[in-house]
Design a protein around this motif. Structure first.
Motif, PDB file in Angstrom:
ATOM      1  N   ILE A   1       0.845  -1.197   0.000  1.00 38.01           N
ATOM      2  CA  ILE A   1       0.000   0.000   0.000  1.00 38.01           C
ATOM      3  C   ILE A   1       0.880   1.247   0.000  1.00 38.01           C
ATOM      4  CG2 ILE A   1      -1.701   1.318   1.326  1.00 38.01           C
ATOM      5  CD1 ILE A   1      -3.007  -1.084   0.187  1.00 38.01           C
ATOM      6  N   ARG A   2       1.921   1.237   0.812  1.00 35.35           N
ATOM      7  CA  ARG A   2       2.847   2.375   0.897  1.00 35.35           C
ATOM      8  C   ARG A   2       3.500   2.645  -0.456  1.00 35.35           C
ATOM      9  NH1 ARG A   2       5.965   4.247   5.598  1.00 35.35           N
ATOM     10  NH2 ARG A   2       4.925   2.571   6.706  1.00 35.35           N
ATOM     11  N   SER A   3       3.945   1.593  -1.142  1.00 39.15           N
ATOM     12  CA  SER A   3       4.595   1.787  -2.443  1.00 39.15           C
ATOM     13  C   SER A   3       3.592   2.257  -3.496  1.00 39.15           C
ATOM     14  CB  SER A   3       5.311   0.518  -2.896  1.00 39.15           C
ATOM     15  OG  SER A   3       4.396  -0.480  -3.229  1.00 39.15           O
ATOM     16  N   MET A   4       2.335   1.824  -3.378  1.00 42.20           N
ATOM     17  CA  MET A   4       1.312   2.306  -4.301  1.00 42.20           C
ATOM     18  C   MET A   4       1.087   3.809  -4.108  1.00 42.20           C
ATOM     19  SD  MET A   4      -1.317  -0.906  -4.063  1.00 42.20           S
ATOM     20  CE  MET A   4      -2.636  -0.188  -5.006  1.00 42.20           C
ATOM     21  N   PHE A   5       1.074   4.254  -2.868  1.00 37.48           N
ATOM     22  CA  PHE A   5       0.914   5.681  -2.607  1.00 37.48           C
ATOM     23  C   PHE A   5       2.113   6.469  -3.136  1.00 37.48           C
ATOM     24  CE2 PHE A   5      -2.305   4.812   0.849  1.00 37.48           C
ATOM     25  CZ  PHE A   5      -3.320   5.549   0.265  1.00 37.48           C
ATOM     26  N   ARG A   6       3.311   5.919  -3.019  1.00 39.86           N
ATOM     27  CA  ARG A   6       4.496   6.607  -3.555  1.00 39.86           C
ATOM     28  C   ARG A   6       4.402   6.752  -5.071  1.00 39.86           C
ATOM     29  NH1 ARG A   6       8.136   3.334  -0.001  1.00 39.86           N
ATOM     30  NH2 ARG A   6       8.221   4.521   1.919  1.00 39.86           N
ATOM     31  N   LYS A   7       3.916   5.688  -5.735  1.00 38.81           N
ATOM     32  CA  LYS A   7       3.714   5.767  -7.191  1.00 38.81           C
ATOM     33  C   LYS A   7       2.697   6.847  -7.538  1.00 38.81           C
ATOM     34  CE  LYS A   7       4.422   1.136  -9.049  1.00 38.81           C
ATOM     35  NZ  LYS A   7       3.677  -0.015  -9.569  1.00 38.81           N
ATOM     36  N   LEU A   8       1.596   6.875  -6.786  1.00 35.09           N
ATOM     37  CA  LEU A   8       0.570   7.900  -7.005  1.00 35.09           C
ATOM     38  C   LEU A   8       1.146   9.296  -6.820  1.00 35.09           C
ATOM     39  CD1 LEU A   8      -2.690   6.671  -5.262  1.00 35.09           C
ATOM     40  CD2 LEU A   8      -2.475   7.426  -7.602  1.00 35.09           C
ATOM     41  N   HIS A   9       1.919   9.458  -5.768  1.00 34.11           N
ATOM     42  CA  HIS A   9       2.502  10.766  -5.470  1.00 34.11           C
ATOM     43  C   HIS A   9       3.458  11.185  -6.583  1.00 34.11           C
ATOM     44  CE1 HIS A   9       4.563  13.503  -2.238  1.00 34.11           C
ATOM     45  NE2 HIS A   9       4.105  14.178  -3.268  1.00 34.11           N
ATOM     46  N   ASN A  10       4.288  10.268  -7.061  1.00 33.93           N
ATOM     47  CA  ASN A  10       5.213  10.588  -8.153  1.00 33.93           C
ATOM     48  C   ASN A  10       4.463  10.978  -9.417  1.00 33.93           C
ATOM     49  OD1 ASN A  10       7.464  10.142  -6.574  1.00 33.93           O
ATOM     50  ND2 ASN A  10       7.678   8.019  -7.202  1.00 33.93           N
ATOM     51  N   SER A  11       3.409  10.258  -9.737  1.00 37.19           N
ATOM     52  CA  SER A  11       2.614  10.590 -10.925  1.00 37.19           C
ATOM     53  C   SER A  11       1.906  11.925 -10.754  1.00 37.19           C
ATOM     54  CB  SER A  11       1.593   9.501 -11.214  1.00 37.19           C
ATOM     55  OG  SER A  11       2.235   8.334 -11.620  1.00 37.19           O
ATOM     56  N   TYR A  12       1.426  12.189  -9.551  1.00 38.15           N
ATOM     57  CA  TYR A  12       0.785  13.472  -9.270  1.00 38.15           C
ATOM     58  C   TYR A  12       1.801  14.607  -9.424  1.00 38.15           C
ATOM     59  CZ  TYR A  12      -1.517  17.212  -6.730  1.00 38.15           C
ATOM     60  OH  TYR A  12      -2.063  18.425  -6.374  1.00 38.15           O
ATOM     61  N   THR A  13       3.013  14.382  -8.976  1.00 40.81           N
ATOM     62  CA  THR A  13       4.070  15.383  -9.124  1.00 40.81           C
ATOM     63  C   THR A  13       4.343  15.665 -10.594  1.00 40.81           C
ATOM     64  OG1 THR A  13       5.057  14.642  -7.055  1.00 40.81           O
ATOM     65  CG2 THR A  13       6.452  15.948  -8.488  1.00 40.81           C
TER      66      THR A  13
END
Length: 141
Positions: free
Chosen positions: A98-110
């Motif tokens: 879940i944590r790594s999925m959120f990091r991916k989301l955050h990177n894409s949002y950036t």
């Protein structure tokens, strides 16, 4: 397994910039869950206070479980919130995933925020972001 991913604008507006769910007919049903989770996110952020800023720990973990779903949260330094709702029966998902999925989301949002044609605060309409979210959701389902 039903899953929902939502990106919420920073306070005070707290309106959704992006919502995607599988299956799509559950999207409206999840709106209530997402808005309820925003209160829990705000509570966790205020409880962490300065420790959140010092540690740069953006992952809030499990916000609350219900009988049918588990709601997870993540907040950026600019107070944009990511909320993920997954089926409670999905025991294959671990906290690290879940944590790594959120990091991916955050990177894409950036990446979206770096686009000069994107106006901050507008709903997110990006094929790259959609495909990343869809691939992530397919992994969960």
């Amino acid at each position: 397994w039903p899953v929902l991913i939502s990106v919420i604008c920073s306070p005070p507006q707290n309106y959704p910039l992006y919502i995607r769910s599988i299956p799509t007919e559950n999207e409206l049903k999840f709106h209530y869950t997402v808005h309820t989770s925003l209160d829990v996110v705000d509570e966790k952020i205020s409880a962490m206070g300065k420790a959140l800023v010092d540690q740069r720990e953006l992952y809030l973990g499990l916000l609350y479980p219900t009988e049918d779903y588990k709601v997870y949260g993540y907040v950026t330094n600019s107070k944009v919130k990511f909320v993920m709702v997954v089926d409670s029966s999905n025991t294959a998902l671990r906290d690290n995933e879940i944590r790594s999925m959120f990091r991916k989301l955050h990177n894409s949002y950036t990446d979206i925020m770096c686009n000069p044609f994107y106006n901050p605060g507008d709903r997110i309409h990006s094929r790259a972001f959609d495909s990343m979210v869809n691939s992530m959701m397919m992994q969960v389902c």
